[in-house]
Design a protein around this motif. Sequence first.
Motif, mmCIF file in Angstrom:
data_model
loop_
_atom_site.group_PDB
_atom_site.id
_atom_site.type_symbol
_atom_site.label_atom_id
_atom_site.label_comp_id
_atom_site.label_asym_id
_atom_site.label_seq_id
_atom_site.Cartn_x
_atom_site.Cartn_y
_atom_site.Cartn_z
ATOM 1 N N ILE A 15 0.839 -1.200 0.000
ATOM 2 C CA ILE A 15 0.000 0.000 0.000
ATOM 3 C C ILE A 15 0.875 1.251 0.000
ATOM 4 O O ILE A 15 0.641 2.191 -0.753
ATOM 5 N N LEU A 16 1.901 1.260 0.844
ATOM 6 C CA LEU A 16 2.793 2.422 0.903
ATOM 7 C C LEU A 16 3.501 2.659 -0.420
ATOM 8 O O LEU A 16 3.698 3.801 -0.835
ATOM 9 N N ALA A 17 3.902 1.574 -1.073
ATOM 10 C CA ALA A 17 4.617 1.690 -2.343
ATOM 11 C C ALA A 17 3.673 1.789 -3.535
ATOM 12 O O ALA A 17 4.123 1.918 -4.669
ATOM 13 N N LYS A 18 2.366 1.741 -3.251
ATOM 14 C CA LYS A 18 1.348 1.789 -4.300
ATOM 15 C C LYS A 18 1.578 0.696 -5.344
ATOM 16 O O LYS A 18 1.581 0.945 -6.547
ATOM 17 N N LEU A 19 1.805 -0.517 -4.840
ATOM 18 C CA LEU A 19 2.027 -1.671 -5.705
ATOM 19 C C LEU A 19 0.874 -2.659 -5.560
ATOM 20 O O LEU A 19 0.362 -2.859 -4.464
ATOM 21 N N GLU A 20 0.496 -3.240 -6.655
ATOM 22 C CA GLU A 20 -0.465 -4.332 -6.630
ATOM 23 C C GLU A 20 0.322 -5.609 -6.906
ATOM 24 O O GLU A 20 0.774 -5.835 -8.017
ATOM 25 N N LEU A 21 0.499 -6.411 -5.873
ATOM 26 C CA LEU A 21 1.311 -7.622 -5.991
ATOM 27 C C LEU A 21 0.422 -8.850 -6.068
ATOM 28 O O LEU A 21 -0.579 -8.957 -5.361
ATOM 29 N N SER A 22 0.831 -9.781 -6.918
ATOM 30 C CA SER A 22 0.132 -11.064 -6.970
ATOM 31 C C SER A 22 0.561 -11.886 -5.755
ATOM 32 O O SER A 22 1.505 -11.534 -5.043
ATOM 33 N N ASP A 23 -0.128 -12.990 -5.515
ATOM 34 C CA ASP A 23 0.225 -13.847 -4.374
ATOM 35 C C ASP A 23 1.657 -14.363 -4.503
ATOM 36 O O ASP A 23 2.389 -14.439 -3.509
ATOM 37 N N GLU A 24 2.067 -14.685 -5.722
ATOM 38 C CA GLU A 24 3.427 -15.178 -5.955
ATOM 39 C C GLU A 24 4.454 -14.072 -5.654
ATOM 40 O O GLU A 24 5.482 -14.329 -5.034
#
Length: 97
Positions: A15-24
């Motif tokens: 959230i802080l880095a404004k990243l949408e990460l997949s589970d992997e």
Amino acid sequence: MANIISDETIEYVGILAKLELSDEQKEKAKHDMGEMLDYIDKLNELDTSGVEPMSHVFDVNNVFRDDVVTNGDDRDNMLKNAPDSNGETYIVPKTFD
């Protein structure tokens, strides 16, 4: 790996880095962050009591030259090129009333 990163921590960092990460990607990030923290823990084990703190790896000196004015006040020569002047400044047309 002694440092275990929680899922909540990874979510918060994302959230802080404004990243949408997949589970992997989250699992990879958890592993990588854990390894980084383990390395920091390993560095903290070193005896640094006789080591003087430093701000830079190399001995750095001021590499800037002194700020010396070389052209000085050449107002008279600059005003020679002006279409209109009062002897001290440029005279220009008004841009608004």
